[in-house]
Structures are given as C-alpha cells and as structure tokens.
Scaffold this motif. Structure first.
Motif, mmCIF file in Angstrom:
data_model
loop_
_atom_site.group_PDB
_atom_site.id
_atom_site.type_symbol
_atom_site.label_atom_id
_atom_site.label_comp_id
_atom_site.label_asym_id
_atom_site.label_seq_id
_atom_site.Cartn_x
_atom_site.Cartn_y
_atom_site.Cartn_z
ATOM 1 N N LEU A 173 0.105 -13.338 6.879
ATOM 2 C CA LEU A 173 0.482 -11.940 6.728
ATOM 3 C C LEU A 173 1.977 -11.814 7.004
ATOM 4 C CD1 LEU A 173 -0.486 -8.967 6.351
ATOM 5 C CD2 LEU A 173 -0.719 -8.886 8.846
ATOM 6 N N VAL A 174 2.725 -11.286 6.021
ATOM 7 C CA VAL A 174 4.172 -11.165 6.192
ATOM 8 C C VAL A 174 4.644 -9.711 6.219
ATOM 9 C CG1 VAL A 174 4.735 -13.445 5.294
ATOM 10 C CG2 VAL A 174 4.556 -11.507 3.706
ATOM 11 N N TRP A 175 3.779 -8.778 5.799
ATOM 12 C CA TRP A 175 4.141 -7.365 5.819
ATOM 13 C C TRP A 175 2.878 -6.529 5.724
ATOM 14 C CZ3 TRP A 175 3.050 -3.549 2.264
ATOM 15 C CH2 TRP A 175 3.684 -2.321 2.467
ATOM 16 N N SER A 176 2.881 -5.391 6.422
ATOM 17 C CA SER A 176 1.811 -4.408 6.259
ATOM 18 C C SER A 176 2.349 -3.041 6.629
ATOM 19 C CB SER A 176 0.596 -4.742 7.128
ATOM 20 O OG SER A 176 0.908 -4.639 8.496
ATOM 21 N N GLU A 177 1.715 -2.029 6.073
ATOM 22 C CA GLU A 177 2.079 -0.650 6.385
ATOM 23 C C GLU A 177 0.815 0.194 6.421
ATOM 24 O OE1 GLU A 177 4.809 2.950 4.588
ATOM 25 O OE2 GLU A 177 5.503 0.889 4.380
ATOM 26 N N TRP A 178 0.777 1.133 7.341
ATOM 27 C CA TRP A 178 -0.356 2.019 7.556
ATOM 28 C C TRP A 178 -0.238 3.253 6.671
ATOM 29 C CZ3 TRP A 178 -0.536 7.081 9.271
ATOM 30 C CH2 TRP A 178 -1.761 7.535 9.720
ATOM 31 N N PHE A 179 -1.371 3.696 6.112
ATOM 32 C CA PHE A 179 -1.431 4.897 5.285
ATOM 33 C C PHE A 179 -2.615 5.754 5.722
ATOM 34 C CE2 PHE A 179 0.807 1.764 2.830
ATOM 35 C CZ PHE A 179 1.826 2.487 2.229
ATOM 36 N N GLN A 180 -2.527 7.042 5.478
ATOM 37 C CA GLN A 180 -3.596 7.956 5.879
ATOM 38 C C GLN A 180 -4.787 7.928 4.934
ATOM 39 O OE1 GLN A 180 -1.974 11.855 6.523
ATOM 40 N NE2 GLN A 180 -1.309 11.316 8.571
ATOM 41 N N THR A 181 -4.562 7.583 3.668
ATOM 42 C CA THR A 181 -5.667 7.568 2.718
ATOM 43 C C THR A 181 -5.738 6.239 1.980
ATOM 44 O OG1 THR A 181 -4.427 8.396 0.802
ATOM 45 C CG2 THR A 181 -5.338 10.064 2.322
ATOM 46 N N ARG A 182 -6.937 5.915 1.510
ATOM 47 C CA ARG A 182 -7.121 4.696 0.718
ATOM 48 C C ARG A 182 -6.297 4.770 -0.563
ATOM 49 N NH1 ARG A 182 -10.526 0.630 1.043
ATOM 50 N NH2 ARG A 182 -11.978 1.719 2.398
ATOM 51 N N ASP A 183 -6.257 5.956 -1.173
ATOM 52 C CA ASP A 183 -5.470 6.117 -2.395
ATOM 53 C C ASP A 183 -4.001 5.785 -2.180
ATOM 54 O OD1 ASP A 183 -7.689 6.844 -3.886
ATOM 55 O OD2 ASP A 183 -7.269 8.996 -3.779
ATOM 56 N N ASP A 184 -3.433 6.238 -1.057
ATOM 57 C CA ASP A 184 -2.024 5.947 -0.767
ATOM 58 C C ASP A 184 -1.800 4.449 -0.571
ATOM 59 O OD1 ASP A 184 -1.335 8.619 -0.977
ATOM 60 O OD2 ASP A 184 -1.346 8.958 1.197
ATOM 61 N N ALA A 185 -2.720 3.785 0.130
ATOM 62 C CA ALA A 185 -2.606 2.339 0.343
ATOM 63 C C ALA A 185 -2.736 1.593 -0.979
ATOM 64 C CB ALA A 185 -3.659 1.862 1.337
ATOM 65 N N PHE A 186 -3.665 2.025 -1.816
ATOM 66 C CA PHE A 186 -3.864 1.399 -3.121
ATOM 67 C C PHE A 186 -2.624 1.576 -3.999
ATOM 68 C CE2 PHE A 186 -5.231 1.774 -7.591
ATOM 69 C CZ PHE A 186 -5.683 0.483 -7.789
ATOM 70 N N LEU A 187 -2.041 2.766 -3.996
ATOM 71 C CA LEU A 187 -0.829 3.012 -4.782
ATOM 72 C C LEU A 187 0.328 2.138 -4.313
ATOM 73 C CD1 LEU A 187 -0.996 6.886 -5.200
ATOM 74 C CD2 LEU A 187 -1.306 5.154 -6.976
ATOM 75 N N ALA A 188 0.444 1.956 -2.995
ATOM 76 C CA ALA A 188 1.490 1.072 -2.462
ATOM 77 C C ALA A 188 1.253 -0.361 -2.931
ATOM 78 C CB ALA A 188 1.524 1.148 -0.945
ATOM 79 N N GLU A 189 -0.002 -0.819 -2.875
ATOM 80 C CA GLU A 189 -0.337 -2.164 -3.350
ATOM 81 C C GLU A 189 0.064 -2.337 -4.812
ATOM 82 O OE1 GLU A 189 -4.239 -4.607 -4.870
ATOM 83 O OE2 GLU A 189 -4.557 -3.006 -3.406
ATOM 84 N N GLN A 190 -0.305 -1.393 -5.649
ATOM 85 C CA GLN A 190 -0.001 -1.480 -7.079
ATOM 86 C C GLN A 190 1.501 -1.486 -7.335
ATOM 87 O OE1 GLN A 190 -2.382 -2.116 -9.492
ATOM 88 N NE2 GLN A 190 -3.475 -2.441 -7.575
ATOM 89 N N ARG A 191 2.219 -0.664 -6.597
ATOM 90 C CA ARG A 191 3.678 -0.600 -6.748
ATOM 91 C C ARG A 191 4.298 -1.954 -6.382
ATOM 92 N NH1 ARG A 191 4.056 4.063 -4.616
ATOM 93 N NH2 ARG A 191 4.154 3.371 -2.470
ATOM 94 N N ILE A 192 3.877 -2.525 -5.257
ATOM 95 C CA ILE A 192 4.426 -3.800 -4.781
ATOM 96 C C ILE A 192 4.082 -4.934 -5.738
ATOM 97 C CG2 ILE A 192 4.253 -5.523 -2.936
ATOM 98 C CD1 ILE A 192 3.901 -3.057 -1.015
ATOM 99 N N LYS A 193 2.891 -4.914 -6.308
ATOM 100 C CA LYS A 193 2.505 -5.961 -7.260
ATOM 101 C C LYS A 193 3.454 -6.019 -8.448
ATOM 102 C CE LYS A 193 -2.341 -6.670 -6.307
ATOM 103 N NZ LYS A 193 -3.722 -6.622 -6.800
ATOM 104 N N GLY A 194 4.055 -4.898 -8.791
ATOM 105 C CA GLY A 194 4.994 -4.870 -9.906
ATOM 106 C C GLY A 194 6.414 -5.268 -9.544
#
Length: 99
Positions: free
Chosen positions: A47-68
């Motif tokens: 694990l090299v980075w993580s960030e906390w989000f209030q909703t699953r949707d917000d965490a999923f959107l961050a994942e998708q953004r980073i994948k790009g």
C-alpha cells in the motif's frame, strides 16, 4: 461508514488503484492473491497511498480518476507533491508530453 480509494505498488513496479470499505482487509486479500485478477500475479504488493471518503461513490470516482493517470502523476500523488500533480494535469489539458 468510511470508504477508501487506494493505490498499491506491485512487485513488477506497476500500480493498482482500487476502493473499499475495509482497507486493511482488502490489502490482505490482494497480498494473499484471494481476489485473483491483476494483483494476484504481481505479488507481493504494498500500500503506497490511500484516502478516506464519506461515500462509496466518492471513493469509486477517485479510483477511476487515478486509473486514468500517468505513472508520473501517480508517483506525485504518492509523494504528496500536489504542485506536480496539478502541473501534470495542466500539461495533459494543454496537450503537453510531460504526463
């Protein structure tokens, strides 16, 4: 409930982005190969980075953004170098080759 977006460094030097509601358990699943897929053949992972989000949707959107993102931008995120993250984003928008 907390949700996390995360970034793993795989044994081959590649990065894997994901999201979860249980970060410790998810990293262990990747580490053991229990999830199959991309990380199963690239263990060990760290694990090299993580960030906390209030909703699953917000965490999923961050994942998708980073994948790009490019490798350079992911490494700037890991380093906490927000100026470089922003510079790489601007270069990409302007058609630059730095990203």
């Amino acid at each position: 409930m907390a949700f996390y977006a995360y970034l793993l460094r795989c044994s081959d030097g590649s990065y894997y982005a994901g999201h979860t509601d249980n970060l410790e358990q998810r990293v262990e699943q990747h580490q053991s190969g229990a999830l199959g897929g991309y990380t199963a053949t690239r263990r060990p992972v760290g694990l090299v980075w993580s960030e906390w989000f209030q909703t699953r949707d917000d965490a999923f959107l961050a994942e998708q953004r980073i994948k790009g993102w490019s490798r350079a931008k992911k490494e700037a995120l890991i380093a906490g170098d927000w100026e470089r993250v922003q510079m790489l984003a601007r270069n990409r928008q302007e058609g630059g080759l730095c990203d």
